[in-house]
Design a protein around this motif. Structure first.
Motif, PDB file in Angstrom:
ATOM      1  N   ARG A   1       0.844  -1.127   0.031  1.00 52.37           N
ATOM      2  CA  ARG A   1       0.008  -0.018  -0.036  1.00 52.37           C
ATOM      3  C   ARG A   1       0.752   1.124   0.067  1.00 52.37           C
ATOM      4  N   ARG A   2       2.155   0.933   0.784  1.00 54.22           N
ATOM      5  CA  ARG A   2       2.871   2.315   0.529  1.00 54.22           C
ATOM      6  C   ARG A   2       3.614   2.533  -0.877  1.00 54.22           C
ATOM      7  N   PHE A   3       3.181   1.428  -1.461  1.00 52.37           N
ATOM      8  CA  PHE A   3       4.010   1.426  -3.086  1.00 52.37           C
ATOM      9  C   PHE A   3       5.523   1.198  -3.014  1.00 52.37           C
ATOM     10  N   ARG A   4       6.097   0.689  -2.164  1.00 52.21           N
ATOM     11  CA  ARG A   4       7.498   0.269  -2.307  1.00 52.21           C
ATOM     12  C   ARG A   4       7.807  -0.392  -3.323  1.00 52.21           C
ATOM     13  N   GLU A   5       8.754  -0.415  -4.224  1.00 49.58           N
ATOM     14  CA  GLU A   5       8.955  -1.172  -5.254  1.00 49.58           C
ATOM     15  C   GLU A   5       9.149  -2.722  -5.152  1.00 49.58           C
ATOM     16  N   THR A   6       9.693  -3.093  -4.011  1.00 53.12           N
ATOM     17  CA  THR A   6       9.772  -4.601  -3.708  1.00 53.12           C
ATOM     18  C   THR A   6       8.873  -4.645  -2.359  1.00 53.12           C
ATOM     19  N   ILE A   7       8.618  -6.108  -2.375  1.00 54.30           N
ATOM     20  CA  ILE A   7       7.565  -6.211  -1.239  1.00 54.30           C
ATOM     21  C   ILE A   7       8.116  -7.741  -0.541  1.00 54.30           C
ATOM     22  N   GLY A   8       8.115  -7.468   0.870  1.00 50.66           N
ATOM     23  CA  GLY A   8       8.546  -8.788   1.653  1.00 50.66           C
ATOM     24  C   GLY A   8       7.473  -9.655   1.603  1.00 50.66           C
ATOM     25  N   ASP A   9       6.184  -9.356   2.268  1.00 45.68           N
ATOM     26  CA  ASP A   9       5.195 -10.048   1.945  1.00 45.68           C
ATOM     27  C   ASP A   9       3.927  -9.117   2.008  1.00 45.68           C
ATOM     28  N   ILE A  10       2.689  -9.802   1.663  1.00 43.99           N
ATOM     29  CA  ILE A  10       1.489  -9.120   1.104  1.00 43.99           C
ATOM     30  C   ILE A  10       0.801  -9.163   2.545  1.00 43.99           C
ATOM     31  N   ASP A  11       0.457  -7.936   3.029  1.00 41.25           N
ATOM     32  CA  ASP A  11      -0.708  -7.914   4.134  1.00 41.25           C
ATOM     33  C   ASP A  11      -2.000  -7.584   3.779  1.00 41.25           C
ATOM     34  N   VAL A  12      -2.956  -8.360   4.038  1.00 44.29           N
ATOM     35  CA  VAL A  12      -4.333  -8.142   3.650  1.00 44.29           C
ATOM     36  C   VAL A  12      -5.251  -8.160   4.793  1.00 44.29           C
ATOM     37  N   LEU A  13      -5.842  -6.938   5.043  1.00 39.98           N
ATOM     38  CA  LEU A  13      -6.857  -6.618   6.157  1.00 39.98           C
ATOM     39  C   LEU A  13      -8.430  -6.555   5.575  1.00 39.98           C
ATOM     40  N   VAL A  14      -9.171  -7.310   6.396  1.00 40.41           N
ATOM     41  CA  VAL A  14     -10.532  -7.448   6.052  1.00 40.41           C
ATOM     42  C   VAL A  14     -11.417  -6.865   7.212  1.00 40.41           C
ATOM     43  N   ALA A  15     -12.291  -6.159   7.260  1.00 37.39           N
ATOM     44  CA  ALA A  15     -13.299  -5.685   8.432  1.00 37.39           C
ATOM     45  C   ALA A  15     -14.633  -6.770   8.175  1.00 37.39           C
ATOM     46  N   SER A  16     -14.709  -7.628   8.871  1.00 34.35           N
ATOM     47  CA  SER A  16     -16.014  -8.498   8.749  1.00 34.35           C
ATOM     48  C   SER A  16     -16.551  -8.673  10.263  1.00 34.35           C
ATOM     49  N   THR A  17     -17.974  -8.940   9.863  1.00 33.37           N
ATOM     50  CA  THR A  17     -18.654  -9.479  11.148  1.00 33.37           C
ATOM     51  C   THR A  17     -18.785 -10.887  11.435  1.00 33.37           C
ATOM     52  N   LYS A  18     -18.063 -11.583  10.257  1.00 32.24           N
ATOM     53  CA  LYS A  18     -18.310 -13.104  10.611  1.00 32.24           C
ATOM     54  C   LYS A  18     -16.540 -13.604  10.301  1.00 32.24           C
ATOM     55  N   PRO A  19     -15.665 -13.459  11.097  1.00 34.40           N
ATOM     56  CA  PRO A  19     -14.158 -13.517  10.772  1.00 34.40           C
ATOM     57  C   PRO A  19     -13.975 -15.037  10.281  1.00 34.40           C
ATOM     58  N   GLY A  20     -14.606 -16.153  11.030  1.00 35.88           N
ATOM     59  CA  GLY A  20     -14.553 -17.366  10.492  1.00 35.88           C
ATOM     60  C   GLY A  20     -14.841 -17.720   9.106  1.00 35.88           C
ATOM     61  N   LYS A  21     -15.816 -17.059   8.360  1.00 38.30           N
ATOM     62  CA  LYS A  21     -16.235 -17.211   7.223  1.00 38.30           C
ATOM     63  C   LYS A  21     -14.745 -16.702   6.067  1.00 38.30           C
ATOM     64  N   VAL A  22     -14.143 -15.444   6.658  1.00 39.01           N
ATOM     65  CA  VAL A  22     -13.354 -15.027   5.608  1.00 39.01           C
ATOM     66  C   VAL A  22     -11.952 -15.874   5.947  1.00 39.01           C
ATOM     67  N   SER A  23     -11.618 -16.305   6.793  1.00 32.69           N
ATOM     68  CA  SER A  23     -10.283 -17.330   6.899  1.00 32.69           C
ATOM     69  C   SER A  23     -10.614 -18.476   6.098  1.00 32.69           C
ATOM     70  N   ALA A  24     -11.840 -19.202   6.209  1.00 30.74           N
ATOM     71  CA  ALA A  24     -12.033 -20.414   5.543  1.00 30.74           C
ATOM     72  C   ALA A  24     -11.991 -20.059   4.050  1.00 30.74           C
ATOM     73  N   ALA A  25     -12.393 -18.945   3.572  1.00 30.37           N
ATOM     74  CA  ALA A  25     -12.363 -18.725   2.231  1.00 30.37           C
ATOM     75  C   ALA A  25     -11.080 -18.371   1.745  1.00 30.37           C
ATOM     76  N   PHE A  26     -10.307 -17.454   2.501  1.00 30.13           N
ATOM     77  CA  PHE A  26      -8.918 -17.318   2.339  1.00 30.13           C
ATOM     78  C   PHE A  26      -8.104 -18.610   1.901  1.00 30.13           C
ATOM     79  N   VAL A  27      -8.175 -19.401   2.728  1.00 28.40           N
ATOM     80  CA  VAL A  27      -6.884 -20.772   2.732  1.00 28.40           C
ATOM     81  C   VAL A  27      -7.652 -21.400   1.339  1.00 28.40           C
TER      82      VAL A  27
END
Ligand code: DGT
Ligand code: CA
Ligand code: CA
Ligand code: ZN
Length: 579
Positions: A192-218
């Protein structure tokens, strides 16, 4: 269109592995896959709805590629690719990133010396085994060692070029968008800071049902390995080995979490200091009063900055290099936004060998962007395989003249992308250059000259009246080829003195001039142009990346010539051409 993205990803891997398999980057098959890949990138329909027959009718897609696309749609994968992955594991494929190490040599190293990965290659270099191979020698061995050094390919510190990381992040964000309970998604961290190289990707989600998000993610198709899975925090690896961290937070603390996980670490520390001075704490949950434990602000980044008596600081500036102090003093640059861009001064068509769309398609694309002015800048003849001769340039000028009436709201400049020779000359003499409306000159060869020569080379080009801007200043390809070495201060002095603009090239593999060079131009009277270097209509999207890059370089909107109204812009162009 998520299947299109999936097909693009698998096809680009197919291109890469086929190059290895055939020991050539130019084979018939490689080129056929590359053409299909580029056609997929231009496609504005969902491949899910298309038959193999319809696909094969598209320009660039043959029947074999069409069948492969259908296979991806129907099975989610490609049998041929699966087989290639077994023969060429990721650690071996990674060696293709080393400049000067082609597929043929990689296969030779594997067959003759048993080199399977970077460690194996380094051992072979240390043991002076490579110089004994046919076609190699002590010099090529040393060159290889230097390339590895310069790229910083050191095992776990390996960073991924943004051009590879960004599409992966976009695919993940798209893949999580429809899930039940999801309110917001944002990729954070260095991306998001737009560095030209990336160590790892950090994705952030706002959700009322967190379990569903991580299940879909993997379960996302791009995921190759699940490292950890939990309700609020999961970690996976994707093809290519890049790590993706997922955090799921409640919507009420999304702003605080985005702020925290965007970083940089130093920026967070600077902000936290301001919070502490006010009797508060700041963390990923919010800005909180220490005594009463009341949450002062957490919903949006903007509100948190405001509570700390600061204007919103753009992510690209958050490197902990004085941006908080500058914000406090009201001395941040006025940053460019995409809506400010009125022109594009670096655009190719298929008149030059590497262009992938017709002149008409590119002009239509520019008009569709709502541009007030555009320069067509096909390669000049010094670039042997791509360039246009004098006659072709004159013919193109006539063709453009005949097309102007179709674009009443857009001024079309006939330009050229000139090649800067080692002496700082360009393709043509003054009398021929005068016929153009615009000139961008770039380094396309001789990347290894010493810094003094490169500095003289750039400055000589800047002094040429036919050159309005220097394209992709260093010639680097992020993660693949280091840029030329030059004296930055001397080149910035010359830009100021000659009025030659410095381009901010939005091609994701280039992002050139680099952010640190742009930052060193602060406070000087230098003009910039933010360009796409488009070779296809879809490349007009690079304007977004050029804008991000300019922000990272603290470029002030007032100095960006292609934000100016047409009249002012044209006067500026002419002043240089008459100099
Ligand atoms: P990268 O992944 O190496 O390209 O760089 P980042 O900036 O994405 O770093 P990463 O992934 O380790 O962490 C993401 C953000 O999380 C980072 O920019 C700031 C925040 N963060 C991580 N660890 C710390 C920490 O120890 N203290 C503070 N204040 N923030 C941290
Ligand atoms: Ca990161
Ligand atoms: Ca991380
Ligand atoms: Zn170009």
């Amino acid at each position: 269109m998520s299947t299109n993205r999936e097909a693009i990803r698998l096809f680009s891997e197919l291109v890469q592995l086929t190059k290895l398999d055939e020991g050539s980057a130019q084979s018939f098959r490689v080129r056929a896959y590359e053409k299909a890949l580029s056609a997929l990138g231009e496609l504005d329909r969902d491949v899910v709805d298309m038959t193999a027959g319809e696909l094969a009718k598209l320009p660039g897609i043959g029947s074999s590629s069409a069948n492969k696309i259908r296979e991806i749609v129907d099975t989610g994968t490609l049998e041929k690719l699966e087989k290639l992955r077994v023969t060429y594991p990721a650690a071996l494929v990674e060696l293709t990133r080393i400049p000067g190490l082609g597929p043929k040599t990689i296969l030779l190293l594997r067959d003759q010396l048993g080199v399977e990965d970077l460690d194996g290659l380094k051992a072979a270099i240390a043991g002076e085994e490579i110089r004994a191979l046919p076609g190699m020698g002590a010099r090529s061995e040393e060159k290889l060692a230097r390339s590895i050094e310069r790229l910083g390919m050191h095992g776990k510190d390996r960073r991924t070029p943004i051009a590879e990381a960004l599409p992966i992040a976009e695919e993940i964000v798209a893949g999580l968008a429809g899930i039940d309970g999801v309110k917001h998604i944002e990729y954070c961290g260095s991306l998001r800071r737009f560095r030209e190289t990336i160590g790892d990707i950090d994705v952030l989600v706002a959700s009322t049902k967190p379990g569903k998000v991580s299940a879909a993610f993997v379960e996302l198709p791009i995921v190759t390995e699940v490292v950890a899975q939990g309700e609020t925090k999961s970690v996976v690896l994707v093809s290519g080995g890049l790590q993706v961290d997922l955090r799921v937070v409640p919507p009420a603390s999304f702003g605080a979490a985005v702020l925290y996980f965007t970083g940089s670490k130093q920026h967070n520390i600077d902000l936290r200091q301001r919070a502490i001075a006010r009797g508060w704490t700041l963390n990923e949950y919010g800005l909180t009063d220490v005594e009463t434990e009341d949450v002062i602000s957490s919903r949006t980044e903007k509100a948190i900055y405001a509570a700390l008596d600061l204007p919103h600081i753009a992510p690209e500036l958050r490197e902990g290099i004085g941006e908080v102090a500058a914000a406090e003093a009201g001395e941040l640059p006025r940053l460019v936004e995409e809506s400010h861009i009125r022109g594009d001064l670096h655009v190719h068509s298929d008149w030059s060998g590497d262009g992938r769309a017709t002149l008409e398609a590119m002009l239509d694309g520019a008009a569709a962007r709502g541009l007030t002015y555009v320069a067509i800048t096909d390669h000049a003849e010094g670039l042997a395989i791509n360039g246009l001769s004098r006659d072709e340039m004159l013919r193109q000028r006539d063709v453009i003249d005949g097309m102007r009436f179709r674009y009443p709201d857009m001024t079309i400049l006939h330009g050229a992308e000139l090649n800067i020779t080692p002496d700082g000359e360009v393709d043509w003499a003054a009398d021929f250059l005068e016929g153009f409306d615009w000139g961008v000159a770039s380094v396309h060869s001789h990347f290894d000259l010493d810094a003094d020569t490169q500095t003289r080379r750039l400055i000589a080009a800047m002094e040429n009246p036919g050159v309005n801007a220097i394209g992709h200043l260093s010639g680097r390809m992020i993660g693949r080829r280091p840029g030329i070495e030059f004296d930055v201060e001397a080149v910035l002095d010359a830009a100021e003195r000659t009025g030659c603009a410095i381009e901010v090239n939005g091609h994701l593999a280039r992002l050139d001039a680099a952010a640190d060079v742009l930052r060193r131009a602060r406070g000087r009277d230098i003009s910039f142009v933010l360009d796409t270097d488009a070779h296809a209509v879809s490349d007009f999207r690079n304007v977004t990346w050029a804008v991000h890059q300019s922000r990272r370089g603290w470029v002030d909107k007032a100095s960006v010539a292609n934000t100016w109204p047409l009249e002012k812009f044209l006067r500026w162009v002419e002043r240089k051409r008459k100099s």
